[in-house]
Design a protein around this motif. Structure first.
Motif, short mmCIF file in Angstrom:
data_model
loop_
_atom_site.label_atom_id
_atom_site.label_comp_id
_atom_site.label_asym_id
_atom_site.label_seq_id
_atom_site.Cartn_x
_atom_site.Cartn_y
_atom_site.Cartn_z
N GLY A 27 0.81 -1.22 0.00
CA GLY A 27 0.00 0.00 0.00
C GLY A 27 0.84 1.26 0.00
N PRO A 28 1.73 1.45 0.97
CA PRO A 28 2.56 2.66 0.95
C PRO A 28 3.50 2.74 -0.26
CG PRO A 28 2.49 1.78 3.15
CD PRO A 28 1.83 0.78 2.25
N LEU A 29 3.91 1.59 -0.78
CA LEU A 29 4.74 1.61 -1.98
C LEU A 29 3.97 2.20 -3.16
CD1 LEU A 29 7.40 0.78 -3.40
CD2 LEU A 29 6.25 -1.36 -3.96
N LEU A 30 2.76 1.71 -3.37
CA LEU A 30 1.94 2.25 -4.46
C LEU A 30 1.46 3.66 -4.15
CD1 LEU A 30 -0.09 -0.94 -5.36
CD2 LEU A 30 1.87 0.02 -6.54
N ALA A 31 1.22 3.96 -2.87
CA ALA A 31 0.81 5.31 -2.49
C ALA A 31 1.93 6.31 -2.74
CB ALA A 31 0.39 5.34 -1.03
N SER A 32 3.18 5.89 -2.56
CA SER A 32 4.29 6.82 -2.83
C SER A 32 4.38 7.15 -4.31
CB SER A 32 5.60 6.24 -2.31
OG SER A 32 5.95 5.08 -3.03
N LEU A 33 4.13 6.17 -5.16
CA LEU A 33 4.11 6.44 -6.60
C LEU A 33 2.95 7.37 -6.96
CD1 LEU A 33 4.91 2.89 -7.99
CD2 LEU A 33 6.42 4.86 -7.94
N LEU A 34 1.78 7.09 -6.39
CA LEU A 34 0.61 7.93 -6.65
C LEU A 34 0.84 9.35 -6.13
CD1 LEU A 34 -2.33 8.06 -7.64
CD2 LEU A 34 -3.01 7.37 -5.34
N ALA A 35 1.41 9.47 -4.95
CA ALA A 35 1.69 10.79 -4.39
C ALA A 35 2.72 11.54 -5.22
CB ALA A 35 2.16 10.67 -2.95
N GLY A 36 3.70 10.84 -5.75
CA GLY A 36 4.68 11.47 -6.63
C GLY A 36 4.05 12.01 -7.90
N PHE A 37 3.15 11.22 -8.50
CA PHE A 37 2.44 11.69 -9.70
C PHE A 37 1.56 12.89 -9.39
CE2 PHE A 37 2.90 7.21 -11.42
CZ PHE A 37 3.85 7.58 -12.35
N VAL A 38 0.83 12.82 -8.28
CA VAL A 38 -0.06 13.92 -7.92
C VAL A 38 0.74 15.18 -7.61
CG1 VAL A 38 -1.65 14.69 -6.11
CG2 VAL A 38 -1.96 12.46 -7.16
N ASP A 39 1.86 15.04 -6.92
CA ASP A 39 2.69 16.19 -6.60
C ASP A 39 3.28 16.81 -7.86
OD1 ASP A 39 3.97 18.00 -4.82
OD2 ASP A 39 5.82 16.84 -5.03
N THR A 40 3.75 15.97 -8.78
CA THR A 40 4.34 16.48 -10.02
C THR A 40 3.30 17.17 -10.88
OG1 THR A 40 5.99 14.73 -10.00
CG2 THR A 40 5.61 15.84 -12.09
N PHE A 41 2.14 16.55 -11.06
CA PHE A 41 1.11 17.17 -11.88
C PHE A 41 0.50 18.38 -11.18
CE2 PHE A 41 0.95 12.95 -14.01
CZ PHE A 41 1.33 13.41 -15.26
N GLY A 42 0.46 18.37 -9.85
CA GLY A 42 -0.01 19.54 -9.12
C GLY A 42 0.91 20.72 -9.32
N LYS A 43 2.20 20.48 -9.33
CA LYS A 43 3.16 21.56 -9.57
C LYS A 43 3.12 22.03 -11.02
CE LYS A 43 6.34 20.32 -5.92
NZ LYS A 43 7.63 19.75 -5.56
N LEU A 44 2.78 21.14 -11.93
CA LEU A 44 2.74 21.49 -13.35
C LEU A 44 1.50 22.30 -13.71
CD1 LEU A 44 4.13 21.08 -16.12
CD2 LEU A 44 2.75 19.02 -16.37
N PHE A 45 0.34 21.87 -13.21
CA PHE A 45 -0.91 22.48 -13.64
C PHE A 45 -1.50 23.48 -12.64
CE2 PHE A 45 -1.06 18.38 -16.00
CZ PHE A 45 -0.92 18.93 -17.26
N PHE A 46 -1.28 23.27 -11.35
CA PHE A 46 -1.88 24.12 -10.32
C PHE A 46 -0.79 24.66 -9.42
CE2 PHE A 46 -4.82 20.54 -11.16
CZ PHE A 46 -5.82 21.25 -11.80
N GLN A 47 -0.15 25.73 -9.86
CA GLN A 47 0.98 26.26 -9.10
C GLN A 47 0.57 26.76 -7.73
OE1 GLN A 47 0.50 27.29 -12.38
NE2 GLN A 47 2.07 25.98 -13.24
N GLU A 48 -0.63 27.32 -7.60
CA GLU A 48 -1.04 27.87 -6.31
C GLU A 48 -1.43 26.78 -5.31
OE1 GLU A 48 -4.33 27.69 -9.22
OE2 GLU A 48 -2.53 28.87 -9.24
N LEU A 49 -1.73 25.57 -5.78
CA LEU A 49 -2.09 24.47 -4.90
C LEU A 49 -1.03 23.38 -4.86
CD1 LEU A 49 -5.84 23.98 -5.85
CD2 LEU A 49 -4.92 25.16 -3.88
N SER A 50 0.16 23.68 -5.33
CA SER A 50 1.18 22.63 -5.46
C SER A 50 1.61 22.05 -4.12
CB SER A 50 2.39 23.16 -6.21
OG SER A 50 3.04 24.15 -5.46
N GLY A 51 1.66 22.84 -3.09
CA GLY A 51 2.07 22.34 -1.79
C GLY A 51 1.00 21.52 -1.10
N MET A 52 -0.24 21.68 -1.52
CA MET A 52 -1.35 20.99 -0.86
C MET A 52 -1.84 19.78 -1.62
SD MET A 52 -3.63 24.20 0.54
CE MET A 52 -4.91 23.73 -0.54
#
Length: 74
Positions: A27-52
């Motif tokens: 679970g945490p292994l797959l969650a870390s991959l999912l969190a990495g994708f969400v963080d990367t795409f959040g920084k790419l598309f939503f700069q104001e919400l990237s930290g959240m």
């Protein structure tokens, strides 16, 4: 080396364990991959919400699956 230098990493690791499911290994292994994708795409598309973005993912997972994506069996 200074006290508290691993605080940022510790918080993200805790979030990934909560998303993946406490007591599970995959679970945490797959969650870390999912969190990495969400963080990367959040920084790419939503700069104001990237930290959240990872915390929003954790909130959504906890609303729909309070025990995590892959809870421990037993």
């Amino acid at each position: 080396v200074y006290p508290g230098m691993g605080g940022n990493v510790l918080i993200i690791c805790f979030v990934e364990v909560v998303i993946g499911g406490i007591g599970s290994i995959t679970g945490p292994l797959l969650a870390s991959l999912l969190a990495g994708f969400v963080d990367t795409f959040g920084k790419l598309f939503f700069q104001e919400l990237s930290g959240m973005s990872v915390y929003l993912l954790m909130a959504v997972v906890l609303v729909y699956r309070p025990s995590g994506l892959f809870p421990a069996r037993g």
